[in-house]
Design a protein around this motif. Structure first.
Motif, PDB file in Angstrom:
ATOM      1  N   GLN A 178       0.840  -1.302   0.078  1.00 21.99           N
ATOM      2  CA  GLN A 178       0.093   0.049  -0.069  1.00 21.99           C
ATOM      3  C   GLN A 178       0.853   1.450  -0.221  1.00 21.99           C
ATOM      4  OE1 GLN A 178      -2.459   0.856   3.495  1.00 21.99           O
ATOM      5  NE2 GLN A 178      -4.115   1.271   2.141  1.00 21.99           N
ATOM      6  N   GLN A 179       2.006   1.359   0.834  1.00 27.64           N
ATOM      7  CA  GLN A 179       2.833   2.519   0.856  1.00 27.64           C
ATOM      8  C   GLN A 179       3.520   2.809  -0.349  1.00 27.64           C
ATOM      9  OE1 GLN A 179       5.557   1.598   4.249  1.00 27.64           O
ATOM     10  NE2 GLN A 179       4.750   3.619   5.082  1.00 27.64           N
ATOM     11  N   LYS A 216       0.745   3.973  -3.187  1.00 29.09           N
ATOM     12  CA  LYS A 216       0.553   5.515  -2.927  1.00 29.09           C
ATOM     13  C   LYS A 216       1.418   6.338  -3.655  1.00 29.09           C
ATOM     14  CE  LYS A 216      -2.563   5.000   1.261  1.00 29.09           C
ATOM     15  NZ  LYS A 216      -2.733   5.208   2.887  1.00 29.09           N
ATOM     16  N   ASP A 253       1.227   6.265  -7.282  1.00 30.09           N
ATOM     17  CA  ASP A 253      -0.196   6.936  -7.672  1.00 30.09           C
ATOM     18  C   ASP A 253       0.128   8.504  -7.575  1.00 30.09           C
ATOM     19  OD1 ASP A 253      -2.862   7.581  -8.148  1.00 30.09           O
ATOM     20  OD2 ASP A 253      -3.038   8.092  -6.134  1.00 30.09           O
ATOM     21  N   ARG A 254       0.941   8.804  -6.707  1.00 28.26           N
ATOM     22  CA  ARG A 254       1.205  10.298  -6.545  1.00 28.26           C
ATOM     23  C   ARG A 254       2.279  10.945  -7.750  1.00 28.26           C
ATOM     24  NH1 ARG A 254       3.228   9.832  -1.818  1.00 28.26           N
ATOM     25  NH2 ARG A 254       5.547  10.156  -2.233  1.00 28.26           N
ATOM     26  N   LEU A 304      -6.876   2.953  -5.997  1.00 31.42           N
ATOM     27  CA  LEU A 304      -6.059   3.877  -6.545  1.00 31.42           C
ATOM     28  C   LEU A 304      -6.192   4.071  -7.997  1.00 31.42           C
ATOM     29  CD1 LEU A 304      -2.736   3.543  -4.424  1.00 31.42           C
ATOM     30  CD2 LEU A 304      -4.433   5.479  -4.373  1.00 31.42           C
TER      31      LEU A 304
END
Length: 331
Positions: free
Chosen positions: A59-60, A63, A66-67, A91
């Motif tokens: 998950q980290q 993210k 995605d950013r 996401l």
């Protein structure tokens, strides 16, 4: 032109991906680094990333990706246990994989491990190089007539079964949802416990899921025949390493062949010959004379790498173009 970051890349990855990147349709950039939370920043500015079995896609990391605007993650392998699918879905990051690259490659490696253990080829090779032609300690056992339990009857499992049948083995199989092709083979489908209690040889060909993690454990080993042979060319997490060591020490497990290891991400695919291995469990396994370990090379044939490269590049192009992709993970 779409930009793609290739993580955990080796020379052979670059060779085959570049070879089949027709007309340089994708801008491929190679990073030897494994994808982790610390290295995810390398993905900035890329439309897609391509990862392998030991990359971390939790998950980290997702993210972060995605950013950075990464919209597609392409796994150049079949398994996806290292990926947080739920987080990827939230996401809206598209995921694709190579579900089938060469079942025969892994199946043949499985049989190679089994034959080497059964006939001690690795020990005989070293002896002959030293002009030692004595046969003491090299007595093996026939595969013909043995009962082999296959856990997982997908494409690789089926390819393995066909070879085993050719050796004259009796094959029993456990699979929660066998295909029509699997059912057509001359094998018996049984419960998992039957595999453990009846098989002389057990070979694992199932994915790593919460239900299959540590499928080989103290309880299942206790059900097995004394002297059982266990082969794992699937995922390391299928075996509880501490339990397998206990089984080897008591000689309940006769032979163990592994192409995968539960904590292999810190070891495999790297040259550590000048280093001191810090994994005490792994080094303990290496001390047993009846254990044979290879470094996740079951897939490593020219035919498989060609398929992986072609399929991976096609997957990325289709998903970035917004086109349907048969190999997309729908979750």
């Amino acid at each position: 032109m779409y930009k793609v970051a290739i993580f955990s890349s080796k020379k052979y990855d670059q060779q085959f991906l570049d070879q089949f990147n027709q007309n340089n349709a994708l801008a491929l950039h190679y990073f030897e680094s494994r994808l982790t939370y610390q290295t995810a920043e390398l993905a900035q500015g890329y439309d897609a990333i391509c990862v392998f079995v030991n990359d971390v896609i939790d998950q980290q990391v997702l993210k972060q990706l995605d950013r950075f605007g990464v919209r597609v993650i392409a796994l150049r392998c079949a398994g996806f246990n290292n990926l947080d699918l739920k987080a990827a879905k939230s996401l809206d990051i598209k995921i694709c994989r190579v579900p089938e690259y060469s079942p025969e490659a892994v199946a043949e490696h499985t049989i190679g491990l089994l034959l080497t253990l059964s006939r001690k080829f690795h020990k005989a090779y070293l002896r002959v190089r030293e002009n030692n032609f004595a046969l003491d300690g090299l007595m093996g056992f026939n595969l013909h007539g043995k009962t082999v339990g296959v856990i997982g009857c997908g494409k690789i499992g089926q390819a393995t079964i066909k070879i085993l049948l050719g050796f004259g083995c009796t094959v029993i199989c456990h699979d929660p949802a066998p295909s029509a092709e699997a059912k057509a083979l001359e094998i018996e489908f049984v419960d998992q416990d039957d595999i453990f209690s009846r098989a002389d040889i057990i070979t694992l060909h199932c994915p790593l899921t919460p239900n299959t993690r540590h499928i080989i454990n103290r309880s299942s080993i206790a059900q097995m025949k004394s002297g059982v042979v266990i082969i794992n060319t699937s995922r390391g997490g299928l075996i509880d390493s501490e339990a397998i060591i206990k089984g080897l020490k008591t000689r309940h497990i006769g032979f163990l062949g592994m192409d995968v290891y539960e904590l292999e991400s810190e070891l495999f695919f790297e040259d550590l010959s000048a280093d001191i291995i810090q994994d005490d469990v792994f080094t303990r396994l290496l001390t047993f004379p009846n254990v044979l370990i290879t470094g996740h090379q079951g897939f490593f044939t020219e035919e498989a790498l060609i398929t992986i490269a072609r399929t991976t590049l096609d997957n990325i192009q289709l998903l970035l173009d917004g086109q349907p992709c048969d190999n997309e993970l729908v979750y």
